[in-house]
Design a protein around this motif. Structure first.
Motif, PDB file in Angstrom:
ATOM      1  N   GLY A   1     -35.995  26.634  71.926  1.00  0.00           N
ATOM      2  CA  GLY A   1     -37.152  26.304  71.841  1.00  0.00           C
ATOM      3  C   GLY A   1     -38.032  26.601  72.831  1.00  0.00           C
ATOM      4  O   GLY A   1     -37.870  27.191  73.882  1.00  0.00           O
TER       5      GLY A   1
ATOM      6  N   HIS B   1     -38.681  24.997  67.807  1.00  0.00           N
ATOM      7  CA  HIS B   1     -39.005  23.809  68.289  1.00  0.00           C
ATOM      8  C   HIS B   1     -39.971  23.888  69.405  1.00  0.00           C
ATOM      9  O   HIS B   1     -39.710  24.615  70.280  1.00  0.00           O
ATOM     10  CB  HIS B   1     -38.060  23.051  68.639  1.00  0.00           C
ATOM     11  CG  HIS B   1     -38.442  21.530  68.603  1.00  0.00           C
ATOM     12  ND1 HIS B   1     -38.361  20.811  67.668  1.00  0.00           N
ATOM     13  CD2 HIS B   1     -38.528  20.708  69.717  1.00  0.00           C
ATOM     14  CE1 HIS B   1     -38.817  19.342  68.037  1.00  0.00           C
ATOM     15  NE2 HIS B   1     -38.793  19.524  69.316  1.00  0.00           N
TER      16      HIS B   1
ATOM     17  N   SER C   1     -40.724  15.155  72.830  1.00  0.00           N
ATOM     18  CA  SER C   1     -39.418  15.630  72.804  1.00  0.00           C
ATOM     19  C   SER C   1     -38.347  14.522  73.826  1.00  0.00           C
ATOM     20  O   SER C   1     -38.635  14.925  75.029  1.00  0.00           O
ATOM     21  CB  SER C   1     -39.151  16.976  73.253  1.00  0.00           C
ATOM     22  OG  SER C   1     -37.928  17.353  73.657  1.00  0.00           O
TER      23      SER C   1
END
Length: 466
Positions: free
Chosen positions: A21, A122, A153
């Motif tokens: 990501g 992501h 995160s």
């Protein structure tokens, strides 16, 4: 700044640890005091500095875990800006110093992030601690404000903590510089204070030393004769013979690294007998804690060792009674020591606190306590070589707490409430120093500052004779 290779290594490890990501690190904006163009001193986000090292406002860093590409996005100064700031290095030239070769205007951020989301990638970001970060991320990603507030995160947070926890040799050099300047600030306070001064005059002297050393304050100065107020930023009292001054202050140097120390000293040339007894009790707890520092020991256990030593001294002077170990196990010592023994320190004076104390100071196997006293311990987990921490035991006589617990007859088997009544105007004492954990123990950071009764009184005697 460190070498280009240092920043490249940091980002390579970060991308590897996060896995996939896009990592988005938001730099800080200028922040207005009371109208738009009257700004506070600019301070870049510490993680942004750690991985990108560009100390300009209104920048965003994007690190691609899949392609390995790093970018800094922001807008170059216009001629209207330069009129006020003078010519400044370009974003591209500053980014290149940390090994980032790609830059782009901020207008491209939304497209980059929304395209990534559409592709199922992501977006990793840390908890936003400024409202403009929340609104930016919401606009750039199309997510609601609530989704942004709860969408940090954990993988990114843990990856950052794992790197920033362990200070490298080049970071330790910077931390020594920061604590050296901090030491000079404390020595200046001890040498400058005289009866009849306002607390503000001593605080100003401390700030002068920081600025003259090309530093800033790492947090607002605590300079008070009312040391029982843990974070007392009021400086309006006049100090007199018989008072004690609690000075808690630190420097931040241009590289962003911080110092944090506390000294408590008499306004007179000597401590009173009562002040000396409790000061020595705090100093004993301080030394016990220092001697216990080493890799593998839980800092919570070091905290409790210091608490027992405090309880022993308080029992000797008659403010506590009974068995000190049992008193600490019950929590009775928190009448006098309501906070934690210390915290992590680095680019933030409370290092990485914006990432969350439960993740920074604790672990999967050690959770933060909710008990009075222990709930204020910012660091509890096992120490590792490379950690930089503070050690700051204290005794704080808080009249309101005495009144409340006395009315409840709380911990009556351990507390001498009758004698405590005569201590209500005592104030507070804290002694704090900064340490780096080594393979076998711990090393003091910065130049030592007087802390024994004898050494403190010698400085005060000289100060009052000058």
């Amino acid at each position: 700044m460190f070498s280009k290779d240092t920043y490249i290594r940091r980002r390579n490890r970060l991308r590897k640890d996060v896995g996939n990501g896009l990592i988005v690190l938001l730099g800080n904006e200028e922040s207005s005091i009371n109208f738009k163009d009257n700004w506070y001193h600019f301070r870049q986000d510490s993680s942004f500095l750690y991985f990108g090292a560009v100390a300009l406002p209104s920048l965003t860093a994007i690190f691609d875990c899949d392609s390995g590409e790093d970018m800094i996005l922001g807008d170059e100064l216009t001629i209207d800006d330069i009129v006020w700031t003078g010519p400044q290095p370009s974003i591209a030239s500053l980014a290149a110093q940390s090994g980032i070769t790609k830059t782009a205007p901020s207008s491209q951020i939304e497209t980059l992030l929304k395209n990534a989301i559409s592709a199922g990638r992501h977006i990793h970001f840390i908890p936003p601690y400024r409202e403009e970060h929340v609104t930016k991320l919401s606009a750039w990603t199309g997510k609601s404000i609530d989704e942004i507030r709860s969408g940090e995160s954990i993988a990114l947070i843990k990856a950052i903590i794992s790197q920033r926890n362990i200070k490298t040799s080049e970071e330790i050099v910077e931390l020594h510089k920061a604590v050296d300047l901090t030491s000079a600030m404390h020595l200046a306070a001890m040498q400058y204070a005289k009866p009849g001064m306002k607390e503000a005059e001593i605080a100003a002297r401390v700030n002068q030393v920081a600025l003259a050393g090309e530093g800033q304050l790492s947090f607002p100065v605590i300079m008070t004769k009312n040391g029982q107020v843990l974070h007392n930023h009021y400086h309006g009292n006049t100090i007199q013979e018989g008072d004690m001054i609690l000075c808690d202050t630190g420097a931040e140097i241009p590289s962003g690294y911080a110092g944090d120390m506390t000294r408590t000293f008499p306004v007179s040339a000597q401590f009173s007998e009562t002040q000396r007894e409790l000061y020595q009790t705090v100093l004993n707890a301080h030394e016990v804690a220092i001697s216990a520092l080493k890799p593998g020991i839980r800092y919570k256990d070091v905290h409790l060792l210091a608490c027992v030593e405090l309880a022993k001294g308080l029992t000797e002077v008659g403010l506590m009674k009974g068995n000190p170990e049992e008193a600490v196990a019950a929590g009775a010592h928190t009448m006098f020591f309501q906070c934690g023994l210390g915290h992590m320190m680095g680019m933030d004076v409370h290092d990485m606190e914006n990432l969350g104390e439960p993740l920074v100071g604790y672990s999967d196997t050690l959770k933060k306590s909710t008990e009075f006293g222990l709930k204020s311990l910012r660091l509890g987990k096992e120490l590792e070589a490379g950690f930089v921490i503070t050690v700051e035991p204290g005794i704080y006589i808080i009249p309101e707490l005495i009144d409340q617990w006395k009315a409840e007859n709380k911990y009556a088997e351990f507390l001498n409430y009758d004698k405590l009544e005569s201590y209500k105007s005592f104030g507070g004492i804290r002694i704090e120093e900064d340490f780096v954990i080594t393979e076998n123990g711990a090393d003091l950071l910065g130049k030592p500052v007087a802390k024994t009764v004898k050494d403190v009184e010698e400085i005060r005697k000289e100060a009052l004779q000058s």
